[in-house]
Scaffold this motif. Structure first.
Motif, mmCIF file in Angstrom:
data_model
loop_
_atom_site.group_PDB
_atom_site.id
_atom_site.type_symbol
_atom_site.label_atom_id
_atom_site.label_comp_id
_atom_site.label_asym_id
_atom_site.label_seq_id
_atom_site.Cartn_x
_atom_site.Cartn_y
_atom_site.Cartn_z
ATOM 1 N N SER A 259 0.827 -1.208 0.000
ATOM 2 C CA SER A 259 0.000 0.000 0.000
ATOM 3 C C SER A 259 0.859 1.254 0.000
ATOM 4 C CB SER A 259 -0.929 0.001 1.218
ATOM 5 O OG SER A 259 -1.790 -1.111 1.203
ATOM 6 N N SER A 260 1.936 1.236 0.772
ATOM 7 C CA SER A 260 2.823 2.386 0.837
ATOM 8 C C SER A 260 3.524 2.625 -0.494
ATOM 9 C CB SER A 260 3.858 2.183 1.952
ATOM 10 O OG SER A 260 4.686 3.308 2.091
ATOM 11 N N VAL A 261 3.953 1.551 -1.141
ATOM 12 C CA VAL A 261 4.594 1.678 -2.451
ATOM 13 C C VAL A 261 3.604 2.215 -3.482
ATOM 14 C CG1 VAL A 261 5.577 0.348 -4.362
ATOM 15 C CG2 VAL A 261 6.384 -0.045 -2.031
ATOM 16 N N LEU A 262 2.368 1.761 -3.411
ATOM 17 C CA LEU A 262 1.346 2.283 -4.322
ATOM 18 C C LEU A 262 1.177 3.792 -4.139
ATOM 19 C CD1 LEU A 262 -1.028 2.139 -6.320
ATOM 20 C CD2 LEU A 262 -2.488 1.501 -4.369
ATOM 21 N N THR A 263 1.108 4.239 -2.895
ATOM 22 C CA THR A 263 0.947 5.668 -2.621
ATOM 23 C C THR A 263 2.082 6.479 -3.232
ATOM 24 O OG1 THR A 263 -0.269 5.249 -0.574
ATOM 25 C CG2 THR A 263 0.778 7.402 -0.794
ATOM 26 N N SER A 264 3.310 6.045 -3.031
ATOM 27 C CA SER A 264 4.454 6.788 -3.570
ATOM 28 C C SER A 264 4.480 6.718 -5.097
ATOM 29 C CB SER A 264 5.764 6.252 -2.982
ATOM 30 O OG SER A 264 5.987 4.903 -3.345
ATOM 31 N N THR A 265 3.995 5.629 -5.673
ATOM 32 C CA THR A 265 3.979 5.499 -7.136
ATOM 33 C C THR A 265 2.917 6.396 -7.760
ATOM 34 O OG1 THR A 265 4.770 3.207 -6.948
ATOM 35 C CG2 THR A 265 3.778 3.861 -9.042
ATOM 36 N N VAL A 266 1.772 6.491 -7.132
ATOM 37 C CA VAL A 266 0.736 7.408 -7.621
ATOM 38 C C VAL A 266 1.266 8.838 -7.614
ATOM 39 C CG1 VAL A 266 -1.510 8.428 -7.079
ATOM 40 C CG2 VAL A 266 -1.226 5.945 -7.009
ATOM 41 N N GLN A 267 1.941 9.214 -6.531
ATOM 42 C CA GLN A 267 2.504 10.566 -6.440
ATOM 43 C C GLN A 267 3.561 10.785 -7.510
ATOM 44 O OE1 GLN A 267 3.875 10.498 -2.387
ATOM 45 N NE2 GLN A 267 1.867 10.999 -1.527
ATOM 46 N N TYR A 268 4.411 9.798 -7.724
ATOM 47 C CA TYR A 268 5.489 9.932 -8.701
ATOM 48 C C TYR A 268 4.931 10.051 -10.116
ATOM 49 C CZ TYR A 268 9.494 8.874 -11.640
ATOM 50 O OH TYR A 268 10.464 8.933 -12.613
ATOM 51 N N THR A 269 4.035 9.169 -10.493
ATOM 52 C CA THR A 269 3.525 9.180 -11.870
ATOM 53 C C THR A 269 2.681 10.416 -12.161
ATOM 54 O OG1 THR A 269 1.634 7.801 -11.193
ATOM 55 C CG2 THR A 269 3.568 6.672 -12.117
ATOM 56 N N ASP A 270 2.105 11.004 -11.128
ATOM 57 C CA ASP A 270 1.308 12.215 -11.336
ATOM 58 C C ASP A 270 2.187 13.453 -11.504
ATOM 59 O OD1 ASP A 270 -1.247 13.295 -11.699
ATOM 60 O OD2 ASP A 270 -1.328 14.011 -9.626
ATOM 61 N N SER A 271 3.409 13.395 -10.956
ATOM 62 C CA SER A 271 4.302 14.558 -11.042
ATOM 63 C C SER A 271 5.343 14.428 -12.151
ATOM 64 C CB SER A 271 5.018 14.772 -9.704
ATOM 65 O OG SER A 271 5.813 13.645 -9.370
ATOM 66 N N ARG A 272 5.639 13.215 -12.554
ATOM 67 C CA ARG A 272 6.653 12.969 -13.580
ATOM 68 C C ARG A 272 6.032 13.127 -14.970
ATOM 69 N NH1 ARG A 272 12.055 12.849 -14.884
ATOM 70 N NH2 ARG A 272 12.509 11.170 -16.358
ATOM 71 N N THR A 273 6.692 13.859 -15.844
ATOM 72 C CA THR A 273 6.166 14.054 -17.202
ATOM 73 C C THR A 273 7.002 13.298 -18.225
ATOM 74 O OG1 THR A 273 7.464 16.071 -17.509
ATOM 75 C CG2 THR A 273 5.205 16.315 -16.662
#
Length: 385
Positions: A259-273
């Motif tokens: 769950s924690s990895v999912l949270t950080s991945t959602v944040q990363y993919t939303d900010s990374r272009t």
């Protein structure tokens, strides 16, 4: 879907745990990983905060919540939130293995001697089952105990021992009757400072770098009768009896970490272009994460049910094996997919998903390999023990 696992008491406890983690853990994680050892100070701080011995009896300083694993699950979730996997593993060994053994089968004198300092974080425990060449085959244990006046002389070696460097007491599985079959094993508590007890290498692992894992050596170690835990010859049965809790702990950690990895991945993919738009806007990203969040939620529902079954004293060996096997496999799949969505940055250790990738792999091995879990589940299907 709303989660119905916790009540107000658990929510209040979570705020205490979160404050502790933010104050005592976050700024030290990198150093612990680099030094490959966690300071004993954090154990003392956790004991002072009341985060250790949650299932231990109140009369010995514990919280008396042995049949409410939800409090332990809060600790697992809060440590996973900041990716403090090594510390979480060390605390789990103490709270889900070492303390329960002593609390459930120890004599009153043993409980009084060992539980209060373990709950305070002053004494760190370990359990020594695995030996070079035995792996999951506990019947292959060769560490021997020879009866002498007033106790036993123990000889042998153990490996892959969690908390092995820091351990002040080690619950060792010892063969006390070479011809006794499954009744030939006993549990003995070997303490720091006993003549002949030494540590071998601090082992270098693929992951969990901050958590100390070591080889232990017993050379003519005299173990007095008052350090025998439970009945002579009862060791194998005691191990089997306690394995469901260990496996529930692994499963619960798997869900929290994924769950924690999912949270950080959602944040990363939303900010990374990439190609002029957020990575999160690509259909592949959303499809991948849709699969991931569904896997986590479905697994969490089973593990939550297993936690409630444990609380009701109804968690079976088979259901614990299912939870451990499925949740750890899910964790590894999720981390791998999330790392891929990070691209090259996912392979960098400074990103949480990189360390999570390393740390997750052991989940399919310890607590009994997932092949052993499948054997347990398969035997149950055919009504065989």
């Amino acid at each position: 879907m709303k989660r119905h696992l916790y009540n107000a008491d658990h929510d209040e406890f979570r705020s205490i745990v979160r404050e502790f983690v933010d104050r005592e853990v976050v700024e030290n994680i990198e150093r612990w990983e680099d030094e490959r050892l966690i300071d004993r100070d954090v154990w003392l701080a956790a004991g002072k905060q009341g985060l250790l011995g949650l299932g231990a009896p109140v009369e010995y300083g514990g919280a008396g919540q042995f049949r409410d694993y939800r409090f332990r699950n809060v600790v697992l979730e809060e440590l996973a939130r900041v990716h403090a996997t090594s510390l979480s593993s060390s605390f789990s060994l103490q709270d889900d293995i070492a303390i329960p053994y002593i609390a459930s089968i120890g004599s009153d004198e043993q409980k009084q001697r060992w539980l209060p300092p373990m709950i305070a974080g002053e004494t760190i425990g370990a359990i020594a089952m695995t030996e070079p060449g035995t792996g999951s085959d506990l019947r292959g244990i060769r560490t021997s105990g020879t009866r002498v006046d007033g106790g036993w002389v123990v000889n042998g070696a153990k490996t892959f021992i969690t908390n092995g460097i820091h351990a002040d007491l080690v619950i060792a599985v010892v063969r006390t009757d070479p011809d006794g079959g499954s009744r030939g094993f006993s549990l003995m508590v070997i303490e720091r400072g006993m003549t002949g007890f030494s540590r071998g290498r601090k082992l270098k692992k693929v992951g969990l770098h901050g958590q100390d894992t070591a080889e232990l050596v017993f050379e003519d170690v005299f173990v007095p009768d008052e350090n025998v835990l439970g009945d002579i010859g009862g060791g194998f049965g005691q191990l089997v009896h306690h394995l469901p809790l260990e496996r529930l702990s692994i499963a619960a950690h798997a869900v929290a970490a994924a769950s924690s990895v999912l949270t950080s991945t959602v944040q990363y993919t939303d900010s990374r272009t990439a190609f002029g738009q957020p990575v999160a806007d690509f259909q592949n990203t959303r499809f991948q994460l849709a699969d991931v969040v569904t896997e986590i939620d479905v697994t969490r529902a089973f593990v939550d049910a297993a936690i409630l079954a444990w609380n009701a004293d109804e968690l079976t060996v088979v259901d614990a094996a299912k939870a451990k096997m499925w949740a750890s496999e899910m964790q590894n799949r999720v981390v791998d997919r999330c790392l891929q969505l990070h691209g090259g940055y996912g392979y960098m250790i400074e990103y949480p998903v990189g360390r999570a990738y390393q740390d997750a792999r052991i989940q399919r091995i310890f607590g009994g390999t997932n092949e052993i879990m499948r054997q347990i589940i398969g035997q149950d299907l055919f009504g065989r023990r």
